[in-house]
Design a protein around this motif. Structure first.
Motif, PDB file in Angstrom:
ATOM      1  N   GLY A  13     -52.814 -85.653 -14.611  1.00  0.00           N
ATOM      2  CA  GLY A  13     -51.752 -84.900 -15.263  1.00  0.00           C
ATOM      3  C   GLY A  13     -50.382 -85.518 -15.133  1.00  0.00           C
ATOM      4  N   ILE A  14     -49.404 -84.688 -14.808  1.00  0.00           N
ATOM      5  CA  ILE A  14     -48.008 -85.113 -14.730  1.00  0.00           C
ATOM      6  C   ILE A  14     -47.803 -86.153 -13.634  1.00  0.00           C
ATOM      7  N   GLY A  15     -48.445 -85.955 -12.496  1.00  0.00           N
ATOM      8  CA  GLY A  15     -48.294 -86.896 -11.399  1.00  0.00           C
ATOM      9  C   GLY A  15     -48.770 -88.286 -11.777  1.00  0.00           C
ATOM     10  N   ALA A  16     -49.936 -88.385 -12.416  1.00  0.00           N
ATOM     11  CA  ALA A  16     -50.474 -89.680 -12.821  1.00  0.00           C
ATOM     12  C   ALA A  16     -49.609 -90.322 -13.897  1.00  0.00           C
ATOM     13  N   ASP A 175     -34.972 -79.908  -9.954  1.00  0.00           N
ATOM     14  CA  ASP A 175     -36.312 -79.536 -10.413  1.00  0.00           C
ATOM     15  C   ASP A 175     -36.429 -79.708 -11.921  1.00  0.00           C
ATOM     16  N   LEU A 176     -37.670 -79.822 -12.374  1.00  0.00           N
ATOM     17  CA  LEU A 176     -37.992 -79.871 -13.796  1.00  0.00           C
ATOM     18  C   LEU A 176     -38.535 -78.513 -14.193  1.00  0.00           C
ATOM     19  N   MET A 177     -38.186 -78.061 -15.398  1.00  0.00           N
ATOM     20  CA  MET A 177     -38.625 -76.739 -15.848  1.00  0.00           C
ATOM     21  C   MET A 177     -39.238 -76.843 -17.241  1.00  0.00           C
ATOM     22  N   PRO A 178     -40.487 -77.295 -17.318  1.00  0.00           N
ATOM     23  CA  PRO A 178     -41.154 -77.337 -18.622  1.00  0.00           C
ATOM     24  C   PRO A 178     -41.944 -76.058 -18.896  1.00  0.00           C
ATOM     25  N   PRO A 179     -42.164 -75.731 -20.167  1.00  0.00           N
ATOM     26  CA  PRO A 179     -43.150 -74.695 -20.486  1.00  0.00           C
ATOM     27  C   PRO A 179     -44.553 -75.299 -20.376  1.00  0.00           C
ATOM     28  N   PHE A 180     -45.524 -74.756 -21.063  1.00  0.00           N
ATOM     29  CA  PHE A 180     -46.911 -75.193 -20.912  1.00  0.00           C
ATOM     30  C   PHE A 180     -47.082 -76.664 -21.292  1.00  0.00           C
ATOM     31  N   VAL A 181     -47.810 -77.393 -20.432  1.00  0.00           N
ATOM     32  CA  VAL A 181     -48.057 -78.819 -20.628  1.00  0.00           C
ATOM     33  C   VAL A 181     -49.559 -79.041 -20.739  1.00  0.00           C
ATOM     34  N   ASN A 182     -49.957 -79.925 -21.621  1.00  0.00           N
ATOM     35  CA  ASN A 182     -51.373 -80.222 -21.827  1.00  0.00           C
ATOM     36  C   ASN A 182     -51.891 -81.102 -20.693  1.00  0.00           C
ATOM     37  N   THR A 183     -52.318 -80.460 -19.629  1.00  0.00           N
ATOM     38  CA  THR A 183     -52.871 -81.140 -18.462  1.00  0.00           C
ATOM     39  C   THR A 183     -54.175 -80.446 -18.077  1.00  0.00           C
ATOM     40  N   GLU A 207     -44.448 -86.811 -21.452  1.00  0.00           N
ATOM     41  CA  GLU A 207     -43.104 -86.310 -21.744  1.00  0.00           C
ATOM     42  C   GLU A 207     -42.425 -85.785 -20.479  1.00  0.00           C
ATOM     43  N   ILE A 208     -43.198 -85.219 -19.580  1.00  0.00           N
ATOM     44  CA  ILE A 208     -42.642 -84.754 -18.309  1.00  0.00           C
ATOM     45  C   ILE A 208     -42.316 -85.947 -17.424  1.00  0.00           C
ATOM     46  N   ALA A 209     -43.160 -86.975 -17.471  1.00  0.00           N
ATOM     47  CA  ALA A 209     -42.876 -88.197 -16.722  1.00  0.00           C
ATOM     48  C   ALA A 209     -41.549 -88.799 -17.170  1.00  0.00           C
ATOM     49  N   LYS A 210     -41.294 -88.784 -18.469  1.00  0.00           N
ATOM     50  CA  LYS A 210     -40.019 -89.301 -18.981  1.00  0.00           C
ATOM     51  C   LYS A 210     -38.850 -88.451 -18.494  1.00  0.00           C
ATOM     52  N   ALA A 211     -39.069 -87.143 -18.350  1.00  0.00           N
ATOM     53  CA  ALA A 211     -38.019 -86.274 -17.819  1.00  0.00           C
ATOM     54  C   ALA A 211     -37.727 -86.605 -16.355  1.00  0.00           C
ATOM     55  N   VAL A 212     -38.766 -86.959 -15.577  1.00  0.00           N
ATOM     56  CA  VAL A 212     -38.551 -87.404 -14.194  1.00  0.00           C
ATOM     57  C   VAL A 212     -37.672 -88.651 -14.201  1.00  0.00           C
ATOM     58  N   TRP A 213     -37.980 -89.593 -15.082  1.00  0.00           N
ATOM     59  CA  TRP A 213     -37.201 -90.829 -15.186  1.00  0.00           C
ATOM     60  C   TRP A 213     -35.742 -90.537 -15.524  1.00  0.00           C
ATOM     61  N   GLN A 214     -35.523 -89.636 -16.463  1.00  0.00           N
ATOM     62  CA  GLN A 214     -34.154 -89.271 -16.854  1.00  0.00           C
ATOM     63  C   GLN A 214     -33.409 -88.610 -15.706  1.00  0.00           C
ATOM     64  N   GLN A 215     -34.134 -87.843 -14.894  1.00  0.00           N
ATOM     65  CA  GLN A 215     -33.505 -87.118 -13.796  1.00  0.00           C
ATOM     66  C   GLN A 215     -33.030 -88.047 -12.691  1.00  0.00           C
ATOM     67  N   VAL A 216     -33.621 -89.232 -12.593  1.00  0.00           N
ATOM     68  CA  VAL A 216     -33.232 -90.188 -11.553  1.00  0.00           C
ATOM     69  C   VAL A 216     -31.734 -90.487 -11.598  1.00  0.00           C
ATOM     70  N   ASP A 217     -31.165 -90.557 -12.787  1.00  0.00           N
ATOM     71  CA  ASP A 217     -29.744 -90.888 -12.934  1.00  0.00           C
ATOM     72  C   ASP A 217     -28.880 -89.668 -13.265  1.00  0.00           C
TER      73      ASP A 217
END
Length: 254
Positions: A13-16, A175-183, A207-217
């Motif tokens: 899922g999101i972690g991978a 933190d990240l706050m997504p609605p339902f994710v296809n995992t 798409e959540i992984a990309k949000a993690v990347w954006q959050q880094v900065d």
């Protein structure tokens, strides 16, 4: 200094997806998950990157994993991504109490365990950060996922408090706050709450992984994900509580 990221719930899922993205962009990636077989497979895919089987509710395992990974990187940790979590859809009274307890233990205490044990390594690292896996269900309590929603409210409060508290150490917390994710966590459910039927599952793990990347900065504390939920999130910040309650009542109506 190498950029390092340690990810819980990394096997799927999101972690991978996050592990793949950060690995592709040159970060040193550490993988943690209770599913050892899937974890080993992902590690092999990512050039044999460091991985360990881990139960985030076991404090001794948590401390040992952090010590081992960070020892490989001069006792430092640039980013901790608390992604491990479990979900159970269903009416509250139909779910066994042991399952409610397990949701809280993994989703809340697992984050607390990891973050507490990581403190020394984060403090020793310039521009260190913790990113927690929150949820849109942390904005207003969601029927048919009451305990999961409660766990994400806890993560939201934990994140807000710790970001202020750890500013004195130069550590950001978000933190990240997504609605339902296809995992697999969502697709494996046997009960579909009304909110899922109305809102749909419109996000992929990448798409959540990309949000993690954006959050880094970013210095933002909360990162709502998807245009749909961003509109709901910002409307919730300015509208009265009764309006949010009416919206959720409509979304959860059978």
């Amino acid at each position: 200094m190498n950029n390092t990221i340690l990810i819980t719930g990394a096997a799927s899922g999101i972690g991978a997806a996050t592990a793949r993205l950060f690995y592709a962009r040159g970060w040193q990636v550490g993988l943690l998950d209770i599913n050892s077989e899937a974890l080993a497979s992902l590690s092999a895919e990512l050039g044999g990157c460091w991985h360990r089987q881990l139960d985030v509710t076991d404090i001794d395992q948590v401390k040992g994993a952090l010590a081992e990974f960070c020892a490989r990187h001069n006792g430092q940790l640039r980013l901790l991504f608390n992604c491990a979590g479990i979900l159970r859809f269903g009416y509250f009274e139909d779910i066994e109490q042991v399952e409610h307890l397990r949701i809280m233990q993994i989703n809340v205490m697992g984050v607390c365990n990891m973050t507490h044990a990581a403190f020394g390594y984060l403090k020793a690292t310039h521009n260190a950060q913790v990113i927690n896996m929150g949820s849109a269900s942390g904005l207003y309590g969601v029927p048919e996922m009451a305990t999961y929603s409660a766990s994400k409210f806890a993560i939201r409060g934990f994140t807000e408090a710790l970001d202020l508290e750890w500013a004195r150490h130069g550590i950001r917390v978000a933190d990240l706050m997504p609605p339902f994710v296809n995992t697999p966590m969502v697709s494996s459910q046997h009960h579909a709450p009304a909110t899922l039927s109305r809102l749909g599952v419109n996000l992929e793990a990448v798409e959540i992984a990309k949000a993690v990347w954006q959050q880094v900065d970013s210095t933002a504390v909360h990162r709502p994900v998807s245009l749909q939920f961003k509109l709901m999130y910002w409307a919730g910040q300015i509208s009265p509580a009764w309006m949010s309650r009416l919206t959720m009542r409509w979304l959860s109506r059978k």
